[in-house]
Design a protein around this motif. Structure first.
Motif, PDB file in Angstrom:
ATOM      1  N   GLU B  79       0.865  -1.168   0.000  1.00 19.48           N
ATOM      2  CA  GLU B  79       0.000   0.000   0.000  1.00 19.48           C
ATOM      3  C   GLU B  79       0.906   1.223   0.000  1.00 19.48           C
ATOM      4  OE1 GLU B  79      -4.003   0.223   2.534  1.00 19.48           O
ATOM      5  OE2 GLU B  79      -2.487  -1.059   3.402  1.00 19.48           O
ATOM      6  N   TRP B  80       0.387   2.340  -0.435  1.00 19.06           N
ATOM      7  CA  TRP B  80       1.138   3.584  -0.269  1.00 19.06           C
ATOM      8  C   TRP B  80       0.719   4.228   1.023  1.00 19.06           C
ATOM      9  CZ3 TRP B  80       5.292   4.210  -2.927  1.00 19.06           C
ATOM     10  CH2 TRP B  80       5.407   3.644  -4.199  1.00 19.06           C
ATOM     11  N   ASN B  81       1.677   4.743   1.735  1.00 17.72           N
ATOM     12  CA  ASN B  81       1.390   5.375   3.011  1.00 17.72           C
ATOM     13  C   ASN B  81       0.886   6.788   2.749  1.00 17.72           C
ATOM     14  OD1 ASN B  81       1.365   6.390   5.557  1.00 17.72           O
ATOM     15  ND2 ASN B  81       3.329   5.486   6.157  1.00 17.72           N
ATOM     16  N   HIS B  82      -0.429   6.908   2.586  1.00 19.01           N
ATOM     17  CA  HIS B  82      -0.995   8.186   2.153  1.00 19.01           C
ATOM     18  C   HIS B  82      -0.744   9.294   3.165  1.00 19.01           C
ATOM     19  CE1 HIS B  82      -2.725   6.295  -1.232  1.00 19.01           C
ATOM     20  NE2 HIS B  82      -3.470   5.481  -0.522  1.00 19.01           N
ATOM     21  N   LYS B  84       1.699   9.697   5.205  1.00 19.97           N
ATOM     22  CA  LYS B  84       3.073  10.167   5.138  1.00 19.97           C
ATOM     23  C   LYS B  84       3.312  10.966   3.856  1.00 19.97           C
ATOM     24  CE  LYS B  84       7.576   8.166   6.209  1.00 19.97           C
ATOM     25  NZ  LYS B  84       8.342   6.917   6.177  1.00 19.97           N
ATOM     26  N   GLN B  85       2.650  10.507   2.778  1.00 15.04           N
ATOM     27  CA  GLN B  85       2.786  11.231   1.516  1.00 15.04           C
ATOM     28  C   GLN B  85       2.252  12.658   1.657  1.00 15.04           C
ATOM     29  OE1 GLN B  85       0.668   8.497  -1.015  1.00 15.04           O
ATOM     30  NE2 GLN B  85       2.557   7.804  -2.019  1.00 15.04           N
ATOM     31  N   PHE B 109       7.771   5.565   1.116  1.00 16.94           N
ATOM     32  CA  PHE B 109       6.342   5.679   1.391  1.00 16.94           C
ATOM     33  C   PHE B 109       5.587   4.375   1.129  1.00 16.94           C
ATOM     34  CE2 PHE B 109       8.048   9.778   0.313  1.00 16.94           C
ATOM     35  CZ  PHE B 109       7.656  10.526   1.410  1.00 16.94           C
ATOM     36  N   LEU B 111       4.276   0.738   1.984  1.00 11.21           N
ATOM     37  CA  LEU B 111       4.008  -0.154   3.110  1.00 11.21           C
ATOM     38  C   LEU B 111       3.958  -1.573   2.571  1.00 11.21           C
ATOM     39  CD1 LEU B 111       1.117   1.719   4.950  1.00 11.21           C
ATOM     40  CD2 LEU B 111       3.480   1.509   5.714  1.00 11.21           C
TER      41      LEU B 111
END
Lengths: 430, 285
Positions: B79-82, B84-85, B109, B111
């Protein structure tokens, strides 16, 4: 069985890694690389035994004496010594299984061996033997009988595979592998299946039903996403000033079909009807309503029996025989009379939402086929399918009225569990 | 990882997992051929335990993907760490748009979820994909890439290929038919109920305080139950539960009352209990 090049390469690598020293290790290794499911195992094992026999020729002992062999067999059964039982099976086939003169020139028969040896008559002796040795003191005593029975059945299996191996040495393995190894349960012909094969078939009901249920559920899920309903989309777009922001999908009716099963349960096709009833029973939550009617020459509803017997496929046929009245003066099937009676007594079971499956070989013993009754059903029901367990070439031969019925209802050939599964998933109106 | 089939049995036994010859052979092959192992069989015969035992023997980390209806790419792969983004974007307000965009789709970024975790890194790993049959068909497509080439494609990053192949175990109760494509990529192992001798050994190992004769009786009764036509026959885990129950009750031999009172440990349906009671003559008392 479908085995591709990839599997063959893997099998070769497996043999390379395992070596050829241990036969059972080799067997498991090949099974792991070549098979894709446990259902293939009953085919794989006999073939493996043919091509990788534990030995060749006879056991190399002097011809056995019948009483002596029975004596040793009883002891081995009491000890539950599997290895010894295998050796005794080899000796028994060597001693009693050969036919032709001199014996063994024509072939080897497990039937003849078992007929001479009669291992089942050892039952009481072995049981008492085990009990006397204290193996059955207290509670487990009551289990001994069944255990001994199972061991004897195992021994019969050993004799059968030994005889098969000996025959293969004479006639060539390829031919025996092709002809004497039973197909997987889902390809056994309904009409020619024996008792054990039917039992095996019944066990495939649950996996098959699960497979069908997933397929039907997936289809229903896809079907639920319907097409765009233009009128309602435009109406909804009024609130956004005529811009159709949110398309409205046409809602499908949750169409769970109603199912009526009309099964011929006369001796000749009983296995087929039995299996189909169980399958539909296992799928019951896929339908809003299932009603099952059995007939020979009279019709009776057996829906209640099926629900009641969910856990006991074995006794289903017997229970239907005992609790439903299916025959009048004679015991042979009469489709005309049965269809007529169905229309008369249970006609209201069929409506515009019902799919009717008629199961039977359409052999009506030269009586009136009563086509108007079937036509009446097809006119009222949503769909009517007739599943016939006979091969298509035989439809219309002898007393078969299949072609006449096929003109009114759609008739499909359905000879084994695979075909049945495929047909049911294709024909059901989900 | 292993020298021979016997080596597999011995080392698995060292962790408390008694393997039948079929299990040992297949595990050995899976290791040698570097292929995933598809394990099927009834519930409670030790499919998941096998993966755990292999991980322990190999000193490997066990990465587990538990499948369920609705498990998807973001649960299985990455997954993308939204959050943190977003932080990254708001932290660097004076950057140009191009800098910011390329930045937030980088490793930092990401996960990783089980499948990606199992492929990245150099430490030995056992990847357990548990109850594969519970997942939807789409997930199988995802597994195909992972299992055949041991690689995962992340569109923003490119393809991640394993430098060290994990030992993969997939388990299934066959509640849904797995696709031919998936089966073809795996070695197949069916774990059934163990034979009497092996089961006795398992009971002795797991419940060492139980009297030997009683353990033998326990296994025989369970064997008799399995021969009956029941909705759910008792599995190995139920045998062990029953042995523990008997131990806790301080029983030293089986008798009718005891069996009847504890049958619920073995059987999970009322009609099974009734059927077994009738068959074992428990009502005769």
């Amino acid at each position: 069985m479908r085995i591709g090049t990839g599997e063959t390469v893997d099998a070769a690598r497996a043999v390379d890694a395992l070596g050829l020293t241990d036969r059972e290790t080799l067997r498991e290794g090949l099974a792991a690389t070549l098979l894709h499911g446990q259902a293939q195992r009953p085919v794989f094992d006999p073939v493996f035994d043919l091509y990788f026999p534990a030995g060749v020729g006879g056991p190399g002992t002097r011809p056995a004496d019948r009483d002596d062999l029975r004596e040793r067999l009883a002891a081995a059964l009491a000890d539950n010594d599997t290895a010894l039982l295998g050796r005794l099976a080899a000796e028994a086939v060597d001693g009693f299984g050969g036919y032709g003169s001199p014996s063994g020139t024509d072939g080897w028969s497990s039937y003849q061996t078992l007929d001479r040896l009669r291992p089942q008559t050892l039952f009481a002796r072995v049981r008492d033997d085990v009990r006397a040795r204290g193996g059955g003191a207290g509670f487990d005593g009551r289990l001994v009988g069944d255990e001994v029975r199972r061991r004897i059945a195992e021994f019969r299996g050993l004799v059968a595979s030994e005889a098969r191996r000996r025959v293969a040495e004479r006639r060539g393995r390829d031919e025996i592998a092709r002809r004497a190894v039973a197909p997987t349960a889902d390809r056994v012909d309904f009409l020619s299946a024996g008792a054990t094969q039917l039992a095996e078939l019944r066990r495939t009901v649950r996996p098959l039903a699960r497979k069908l249920a997933t397929r039907l559920a997936a289809r229903r899920r896809r079907a639920a996403r319907g097409s765009i309903d233009l009128r309602r989309t435009l109406r909804a777009s009024l609130s956004t000033g005529g811009v159709p922001v949110r398309p409205v999908l046409r809602r499908r009716r949750p169409a769970r079909p109603e199912l009526v099963l009309l099964c011929d349960v006369s001796g000749s096709v009983a296995g087929f009807s039995d299996f189909t009833m169980l399958l539909v029973q296992a799928l019951h939550d896929q339908f809003s309503k299932v009603r099952v009617f059995a007939f020979v020459n009279r019709v009776d509803e057996v829906t209640g029996l099926l629900v009641h017997g969910a856990a006991d496929p074995e006794g289903l046929g017997a229970r239907i025989d005992a609790e439903a009245s299916l025959t009048s003066h004679h015991g042979s099937s009469d489709y005309g009379a049965a269809l007529g009676e169905f229309v008369e007594r249970y006609g209201d079971a069929v409506g515009p939402r019902t799919t009717v499956f008629v199961l039977g070989d359409a052999r009506t013993n030269r009586s009136d086929p009563n086509l108007p009754a079937l036509r009446w059903i097809t006119e009222r029901a949503r769909r009517v399918y007739w599943l016939n367990p006979e091969p298509r070439e035989r439809w219309g031969t002898g007393d078969s009225e299949a072609p006449a019925y096929a003109e009114t209802a759609e008739m499909r050939e359905c000879r084994d569990a695979r075909q049945l599964g495929a047909l049911i998933s294709r024909l059901l109106p989900v | 990882m292993f020298h021979s089939v016997d080596d597999v049995s011995a080392r698995l036994a060292g962790t408390g997992y008694l393997a039948s010859p079929a299990v040992a052979t297949t595990v050995f092959l899976a290791d040698r051929l570097g292929k995933p192992l598809l394990v099927e069989g009834p519930a409670g015969v030790g499919k998941t335990e096998l993966a755990k035992a292999v991980a322990e023997v190999a000193g490997a980390r066990l990465v587990r993907l538990q499948c369920y209806e609705g498990v998807d790419e973001s649960r299985a792969l990455y997954e993308w760490n939204h959050a943190k983004q977003l932080l990254r974007i708001s932290a660097g307000r004076d950057e140009t748009w191009d800098d910011a965009r390329t930045d937030i789709f980088s490793e930092e970024f990401l996960l990783p979820r089980p499948l990606l975790t199992a492929i990245r890194g150099d430490d030995p790993k056992v990847l357990l994909i548990d109850e594969t049959d519970k997942a939807d068909v789409e997930v199988e497509g995802l597994l195909l890439e992972v299992l055949s080439d041991f690689q995962v494609t992340v569109p923003e990053l490119g393809t991640v290929t394993a430098t060290r192949r994990p030992f993969v175990v997939l388990t299934s109760n066959a509640s849904r038919e797995l696709s031919e494509a998936l089966r073809r990529r795996c070695l197949f192992l069916h774990i059934g109920f163990p034979d009497e001798e092996l089961e006795r050994a398992i009971v002795r190992l797991k419940v060492p305080d139980l009297d030997g004769a009683l353990a033998a009786s326990v296994v025989r009764v369970v064997g008799a139950l399995r021969a009956m036509e029941l909705r759910k026959v008792p599995s190995v885990s139920e045998t062990i539960d029953w042995a523990r129950t008997l131990l806790a009750l301080g029983a030293d031999t089986l008798d009718e009352t005891l069996v009847r009172d504890t049958l619920g440990v073995l059987l999970k349906h009322q009609d099974d209990v009734l059927r077994a009671t009738a068959k074992l003559d428990l009502d005769a008392v």
